[in-house]
Scaffold this motif. Structure first.
Motif, PDB file in Angstrom:
ATOM      1  N   LEU A   1       0.831  -1.202   0.000  1.00  0.00           N
ATOM      2  CA  LEU A   1       0.000   0.000   0.000  1.00  0.00           C
ATOM      3  C   LEU A   1       0.870   1.258   0.000  1.00  0.00           C
ATOM      4  N   THR A   2       0.427   2.258  -0.728  1.00  0.00           N
ATOM      5  CA  THR A   2       1.142   3.538  -0.734  1.00  0.00           C
ATOM      6  C   THR A   2       0.436   4.511   0.204  1.00  0.00           C
ATOM      7  N   GLY A   3       1.200   5.447   0.732  1.00  0.00           N
ATOM      8  CA  GLY A   3       0.611   6.472   1.580  1.00  0.00           C
ATOM      9  C   GLY A   3       0.273   6.011   2.978  1.00  0.00           C
ATOM     10  N   ILE A   4       0.840   4.893   3.412  1.00  0.00           N
ATOM     11  CA  ILE A   4       0.602   4.398   4.761  1.00  0.00           C
ATOM     12  C   ILE A   4       1.673   4.954   5.690  1.00  0.00           C
ATOM     13  N   ASP A   5       1.246   5.664   6.728  1.00  0.00           N
ATOM     14  CA  ASP A   5       2.182   6.273   7.664  1.00  0.00           C
ATOM     15  C   ASP A   5       2.505   5.379   8.854  1.00  0.00           C
ATOM     16  N   TRP A   6       1.565   4.485   9.198  1.00  0.00           N
ATOM     17  CA  TRP A   6       1.767   3.652  10.385  1.00  0.00           C
ATOM     18  C   TRP A   6       0.850   2.441  10.320  1.00  0.00           C
ATOM     19  N   VAL A   7       1.175   1.444  11.126  1.00  0.00           N
ATOM     20  CA  VAL A   7       0.338   0.257  11.236  1.00  0.00           C
ATOM     21  C   VAL A   7       0.166  -0.086  12.715  1.00  0.00           C
ATOM     22  N   GLU A   8      -0.856  -0.864  12.972  1.00  0.00           N
ATOM     23  CA  GLU A   8      -1.138  -1.333  14.328  1.00  0.00           C
ATOM     24  C   GLU A   8      -1.154  -2.853  14.287  1.00  0.00           C
ATOM     25  N   ALA A   9      -0.473  -3.495  15.239  1.00  0.00           N
ATOM     26  CA  ALA A   9      -0.411  -4.954  15.300  1.00  0.00           C
ATOM     27  C   ALA A   9      -0.937  -5.430  16.643  1.00  0.00           C
ATOM     28  N   VAL A  10      -1.687  -6.527  16.643  1.00  0.00           N
ATOM     29  CA  VAL A  10      -2.186  -7.102  17.892  1.00  0.00           C
ATOM     30  C   VAL A  10      -0.993  -7.582  18.706  1.00  0.00           C
ATOM     31  N   ALA A  11      -0.840  -7.027  19.904  1.00  0.00           N
ATOM     32  CA  ALA A  11       0.357  -7.287  20.705  1.00  0.00           C
ATOM     33  C   ALA A  11       0.516  -8.769  21.023  1.00  0.00           C
ATOM     34  N   GLU A  12      -0.592  -9.440  21.339  1.00  0.00           N
ATOM     35  CA  GLU A  12      -0.513 -10.850  21.739  1.00  0.00           C
ATOM     36  C   GLU A  12      -0.119 -11.769  20.589  1.00  0.00           C
ATOM     37  N   ASN A  13      -0.174 -11.275  19.371  1.00  0.00           N
ATOM     38  CA  ASN A  13       0.227 -12.083  18.207  1.00  0.00           C
ATOM     39  C   ASN A  13       1.686 -11.892  17.822  1.00  0.00           C
ATOM     40  N   LEU A  14       2.418 -11.101  18.600  1.00  0.00           N
ATOM     41  CA  LEU A  14       3.829 -10.853  18.316  1.00  0.00           C
ATOM     42  C   LEU A  14       4.704 -11.533  19.365  1.00  0.00           C
ATOM     43  N   CYS A  15       5.834 -12.043  18.938  1.00  0.00           N
ATOM     44  CA  CYS A  15       6.808 -12.598  19.882  1.00  0.00           C
ATOM     45  C   CYS A  15       7.526 -11.449  20.589  1.00  0.00           C
ATOM     46  N   ALA A  16       7.945 -11.697  21.813  1.00  0.00           N
ATOM     47  CA  ALA A  16       8.574 -10.641  22.602  1.00  0.00           C
ATOM     48  C   ALA A  16      10.024 -10.385  22.203  1.00  0.00           C
ATOM     49  N   ASP A  17      10.657 -11.322  21.449  1.00  0.00           N
ATOM     50  CA  ASP A  17      12.087 -11.173  21.162  1.00  0.00           C
ATOM     51  C   ASP A  17      12.416 -10.997  19.686  1.00  0.00           C
ATOM     52  N   HIS A  18      11.431 -11.156  18.791  1.00  0.00           N
ATOM     53  CA  HIS A  18      11.723 -10.890  17.376  1.00  0.00           C
ATOM     54  C   HIS A  18      10.423 -10.579  16.647  1.00  0.00           C
ATOM     55  N   LEU A  19      10.557  -9.845  15.530  1.00  0.00           N
ATOM     56  CA  LEU A  19       9.405  -9.403  14.768  1.00  0.00           C
ATOM     57  C   LEU A  19       9.280 -10.181  13.465  1.00  0.00           C
ATOM     58  N   PRO A  20       8.061 -10.314  12.942  1.00  0.00           N
ATOM     59  CA  PRO A  20       7.899 -10.868  11.596  1.00  0.00           C
ATOM     60  C   PRO A  20       8.645 -10.018  10.574  1.00  0.00           C
ATOM     61  N   GLY A  21       9.125 -10.666   9.527  1.00  0.00           N
ATOM     62  CA  GLY A  21       9.895  -9.954   8.510  1.00  0.00           C
ATOM     63  C   GLY A  21       9.148  -8.774   7.917  1.00  0.00           C
ATOM     64  N   SER A  22       7.843  -8.899   7.753  1.00  0.00           N
ATOM     65  CA  SER A  22       7.047  -7.819   7.175  1.00  0.00           C
ATOM     66  C   SER A  22       7.119  -6.564   8.033  1.00  0.00           C
ATOM     67  N   LEU A  23       6.993  -6.724   9.357  1.00  0.00           N
ATOM     68  CA  LEU A  23       7.064  -5.560  10.245  1.00  0.00           C
ATOM     69  C   LEU A  23       8.471  -4.971  10.275  1.00  0.00           C
ATOM     70  N   VAL A  24       9.474  -5.821  10.170  1.00  0.00           N
ATOM     71  CA  VAL A  24      10.856  -5.321  10.111  1.00  0.00           C
ATOM     72  C   VAL A  24      11.037  -4.435   8.892  1.00  0.00           C
ATOM     73  N   ARG A  25      10.526  -4.902   7.750  1.00  0.00           N
ATOM     74  CA  ARG A  25      10.680  -4.120   6.517  1.00  0.00           C
ATOM     75  C   ARG A  25       9.892  -2.803   6.599  1.00  0.00           C
ATOM     76  N   LEU A  26       8.706  -2.849   7.173  1.00  0.00           N
ATOM     77  CA  LEU A  26       7.920  -1.619   7.316  1.00  0.00           C
ATOM     78  C   LEU A  26       8.642  -0.611   8.207  1.00  0.00           C
ATOM     79  N   ARG A  27       9.207  -1.084   9.313  1.00  0.00           N
ATOM     80  CA  ARG A  27       9.927  -0.184  10.214  1.00  0.00           C
ATOM     81  C   ARG A  27      11.161   0.412   9.527  1.00  0.00           C
ATOM     82  N   GLU A  28      11.823  -0.393   8.694  1.00  0.00           N
ATOM     83  CA  GLU A  28      12.993   0.115   7.963  1.00  0.00           C
ATOM     84  C   GLU A  28      12.600   1.226   6.992  1.00  0.00           C
TER      85      GLU A  28
END
Length: 469
Positions: A20-47
């Protein structure tokens, strides 16, 4: 803190969100994330500079118990991992029973409304302060949608939220779809709620779809955003420019093009509401200028300056500011936590264990809510344990709903899946020996202290081939 336009990130649409273009931020369900590493998709978005906000669903800050230290620590760890500017949760209770009521612990598996009473407000405020002290970033809380209303409520939703902000300084996550849901289901006016709540405390806004069935609005997050929800968004924008607006979608995910179109519709709604606000402001300014000119003409016709001053003297009685009115500082009295525990346990037990409905509730609505909770349990268990509907086939849903009527959830969805499978095995409910064997192996693999060794899995697979599974 300006967030901009965002979308709820879910693993099922990770690729679409990245595209998607023009996306400034995303929200992820906290309980679906590991506490020590992120899914590759979120890593790329943060980069790419996209902010990621963790959205919790299991704290139950509106419940009678104080927040669980482990859950708070887990949410804090995810906030640190994401480098987020804030975390969010809900004004809801999700479990009841336990030591405060000397009854079995019950899990709703869903966000349930807290009563808008002084007792519930006192409990919520204390729980919020505990959470704020445990988190490394600010906390914002979301208003929820509800099918049922508590009897004898003492505050409106807007008053309740205003008091919460006044007492704790917490930020607000306003879900305009939930305001619409409560309008249909509980007859509450969204405009009145927006008028009463402190819009300056809004951190961001949720927009989501739903569907009406038999006069009840179901906040599904699985349907397109409707015009009435966009109308509430426009009402909110006419009062304040929210720092962020986010599209939520949790199921029945459409193609990326449809998500992009919904986001553009949201942008258009915000633009139109902002332009209308500007026009209204101009008209108000013109009307005020006309009034001033009329006053000056009238003053010029008065005979003396003293008479003019007397006529123009302001009223000495100033209106009360927020927090100084009859709602401010009203004490809830002792025992608020115990009384809240008893009330919430009685309601949840009625919904998930079939006990008599507490006095004052709409029995028809309670039955609708009870069926909805059981259906959600069946859907979520099918997602966390997809092997179960594969093994049981078309009989899965009926079997699970029969199980849910007799067995309230007490340990989360994964425990629920194991308990369901165990009940099927004990009752001998499977006539197909192949399905019986597959279900037995599934349960044994997950119920023991450790998974079976690789050798055992190879032997089992070989035997399955020899006997035709």
């Amino acid at each position: 803190m300006k967030l901009g336009i965002g979308i709820g990130w879910r693993p099922e649409i990770a690729a679409e969100v990245e595209a998607l273009t023009g996306i400034d931020w995303v929200e992820a369900v906290a309980e679906n994330l590991c506490a020590d590493h992120l899914p590759g998709s979120l890593v790329r978005l943060r980069e790419r500079g996209v902010t990621v906000v963790p959205h919790g669903v299991s704290l139950g800050l509106g419940g009678a118990d104080r927040p669980d230290a482990g859950r708070l620590a887990s949410l804090a760890a995810r906030a640190e991992l994401l480098g987020t500017p804030l975390v969010t949760e809900h004004i809801a209770f999700v479990r009841a029973g336990g030591p405060l009521t000397a009854t079995p612990r019950l899990e709703a598996g869903h966000l349930l409304p807290v009563p808008r009473t002084w007792d519930a407000l006192e409990v919520l405020c204390e729980n919020v302060r505990i959470a704020q002290d445990s988190l490394p970033v600010p906390l914002a809380l979301e208003n929820i949608a509800a099918l049922i209303s508590w009897p004898d409520e003492e505050l409106t939703e807007g008053q309740f939220l205003a008091e919460l902000v006044e007492r704790t300084g917490v930020r607000l996550l306003i879900d305009v779809a939930n305001l619409h849901t409560n309008h249909v289901n509980r007859g509450e006016d969204p405009a009145k709620a927006l008028d009463e709540l402190p819009v300056e405390a809004i951190a961001y806004v949720h927009v989501a779809g739903g569907v009406e069935k038999d006069g009840v609005w179901h906040d599904t997050h699985a349907h397109p955003v409707t015009a009435p929800v966009l109308d509430v968004l426009a009402e909110l924008r006419s009062r304040v420019d929210p720092p962020g607006v986010l599209l939520e979608r949790d199921d029945a995910f459409p193609p990326g093009a449809e998500l992009a179109a919904e986001l553009e519709t949201i942008r258009g709604t915000l633009r139109a509401a902002a332009e209308l606000k500007t026009v209204r402001g101009t008209l108000r300014a013109a009307a005020e200028l006309k009034t001033v000119r009329g006053t000056l003409r009238a003053a010029a016709e008065l005979k003396t300056v003293r008479g003019t001053l007397r006529a123009a003297a302001p009223d000495s009685g100033a209106g009360n500011s927020r927090g100084a009115g009859p709602l401010a500082g009203k004490p809830a009295g002792p025992g608020a936590r115990d009384r809240t525990a008893v009330a919430q346990t009685a309601l949840l037990s009625s919904l998930v264990a079939g006990t008599p409905a507490p006095e004052g509730f709409d029995h028809r609505r309670l039955r609708v809510q009870s069926r909805a909770l059981a259906a959600k349990r069946a859907d979520v268990v099918a997602k966390v344990a997809p092997e179960l509907p594969q093994i049981l086939g078309d009989g899965y849903r009926a079997a699970f709903l029969d199980y849910a009527r007799a067995r309230p959830m007490s340990g989360g969805y994964r425990r629920d899946a194991l308990d369901f499978a165990e009940r099927i095995l004990i009752s001998g409910g499977l006539a197909d020996p192949v399905a019986q064997r597959r279900l037995t192996h599934w349960w044994e693999d997950r119920s023991g202290p450790r998974p079976p060794r690789r050798t055992a899995r190879i032997v089992r697979a070989a035997r399955a081939v020899l006997v035709g599974k």
